[in-house]
Write a protein that holds these residues in place. Structure first.
Motif, short mmCIF file in Angstrom:
data_model
loop_
_atom_site.label_atom_id
_atom_site.label_comp_id
_atom_site.label_asym_id
_atom_site.label_seq_id
_atom_site.Cartn_x
_atom_site.Cartn_y
_atom_site.Cartn_z
N GLN A 197 7.38 -44.08 15.35
CA GLN A 197 6.42 -44.31 17.39
C GLN A 197 7.04 -45.58 17.30
N THR B 86 3.88 -44.92 21.30
CA THR B 86 3.17 -44.42 20.66
C THR B 86 2.05 -45.59 21.45
N VAL C 86 1.69 -37.68 19.69
CA VAL C 86 1.02 -38.58 19.10
C VAL C 86 0.02 -38.53 20.45
#
Lengths: 328, 328
Positions: free
Chosen positions: A99, A135, B58
């Motif tokens: 991420q 993210t 996410v």
């Protein structure tokens, strides 16, 4: 390897970056399908258990944002493969789900991939797939590691017997002291910093213990020595007496004995703690010489009192402010 | 399953929560070792490839914070097992690495675990391990899914041949339209919202295609129909002509044809797109009846022009503002 909903929307080059930096690591195994397919294919020889572990590391929680990309890659690999080591497994493949913040730089990814390649090379595992997503939060990595161990040889946590001797590999507390260095709470020390930044999974030791049948239970020291040997004792339904002055320390460790609680409870050692029947102790000493790795006797399991009793050289119980047995 | 550096430091109850809600899901397989060990043990029968995929989701990127914990669990499972479906694999085990904010509520975890159990039950996979950590950022889940397929039967992306017919399962665009509903850009519609929230991996179809040897290449439609069939064409070194008016739509899809670009490029369908030699087309029609699942012919592969040409009923090329072939 999927790149869906990925990083760098609008930048347009991140897709190529992944191809450039991660694909070369995956080409070492045909089953990775060049990271171009939905999943990877592996063959597991008969007579082998597949051993699987998955760990997530979040920036600011499990590593420092200020660490180098290479060190972070080493940590991501080391932490996971340490779990394979603790089962006596031989690493085979890893899958990395990364991420990344949207503003990640090409150079960061390049350095991370370089470190990842190095860390994997050292352990014999191959990158075979994963995912790369964006993210809005901190950088994070989940590594899933697959290894193999001969059927029936896997080390587990619940096999210790009363009277078994507790051994630990290497030295304890260096990584926790290294974190104090990295956060300015202790004078900088290259050895301690390196022990924090680049954990070395004890793969050769774990495999030798599994193959030899020398150990009755094993765990890697990740949450802190006292917590983890506490798990061994609890899972085996036993008590454990641990001699604090027997715990092996490095020279910088010995120079910081005022941090004894940090040393025994701090975690991130990634050494192996394992129980050995008394009649196998001589074999452990021989193994120590063969692997050129300190293996030190630090305690004895008993069926008297559940939990871990830490005693000093005079047999007096030492109490700590923090509970070393539970992480929460 | 490791709970290190975990959620709820100071709360003291989260460790028990994990035990209470996740351990029951893992007890269905002895190799999960009750989530108490460093890793899980699996046996893979000979004559089977292990198929492995890992996807990170996410909050705010791959699912909405406003979705129910159960729906989020279904999505985490569905998205991953869809990758197994696309290889023709039968699900065996999943490993979940969860990143929870420190203020996560017990009720949220309880509902999530309930959804996870339901979603796994539907697919035949068992939770066998993972990790639970805290994050100062958005909630995130990485699921690693392991499946099996008979050696030599795995569906891949690169096998389409010129003249092969492109099929797609189910209906396309519902999830993308559902996202428009969820974000208030389209009138609320329960069917569309459900298609977005709870993707159904086409496992029975993938396994039937693999076992029958009916398809030459296969992919799941996650990044959008045009992007994903573009991957099939590119990996097979071919061009593809796709008939927009052949793309199967649900009734709500047909009612929103002004969103044709969203339908064809929006993603999250988790249907399978696969190439079939002309002489196997009748078998696909029989399979459609057997599985009670629409399998619709939407295009033909050629070796004339690389890339995907989308044409209308009159054969005129349709252009879209967004490039349907690449996600970045």
């Amino acid at each position: 390897m999927s790149q869906g909903s990925g990083i760098g929307s609008g930048i347009g080059s991140e897709f190529d970056l992944i191809d450039r930096y991660f694909k070369p690591l995956a080409c070492k195994d045909a089953g990775a399908l060049n990271l171009g397919d939905d999943a990877a294919l592996l063959d597991i020889p008969s007579g082998q258990h597949l051993v699987v572990t998955s760990d997530a590391l979040v920036s600011g929680v499990h590593f420092l944002d200020s660490q180098s990309p290479k060190d972070i890659a080493h940590k991501v690999v080391g932490v996971n493969l340490s779990d394979l080591a603790a089962m006596g497994a031989k690493p085979r493949a890893v899958f990395l789900a990364a991420q990344f913040p949207k503003d990640i730089q090409e150079n960061w990814i390049a350095e991370f991939a370089l470190g990842l390649g190095q860390a994997l090379e050292e352990t014999g595992a191959v990158l075979m797939g994963g995912d790369t997503v964006s993210t809005p939060g901190p950088m994070a990595f989940t590594l899933t590691a697959l290894g193999m161990v001969k059927t029936g040889q896997a080390l587990q946590r619940n096999g210790a017997k009363s009277g078994d001797v507790l051994f630990v590999s290497g030295t304890i507390g260096d990584a926790a002291l290294g974190l104090l260095c990295a956060t300015g709470k202790l004078e900088e020390n290259a050895f301690l910093l390196n022990r924090y930044a680049r954990p070395q999974p004890r793969l050769a030791l774990g495999q030798a213990l599994a193959e030899g049948g020398f150990a009755t239970a094993c765990i890697d020291v990740s949450d802190g020595l006292l917590a983890d040997v506490g798990h061994l004792a609890a899972m085996s339904g036993l008590g454990l007496t641990l001699r604090a002055d027997s715990v092996p320390l490095s020279d910088p460790g010995k120079a910081n004995l005022e941090f004894l609680e940090v040393i025994l409870c701090g975690g991130d050692d990634y050494e192996l703690a394992f129980s050995v029947p008394p009649n196998n102790v001589s074999k452990i000493k021989a193994l120590s010489a063969k692997l050129d790795l300190a293996l030190t006797q630090i305690g004895v399991f008993n069926d008297n009192v559940p939990g871990v009793r830490v005693v000093d050289g005079a047999g007096q119980v030492i109490k700590f402010a923090t509970d070393g047995f539970k992480h929460f």
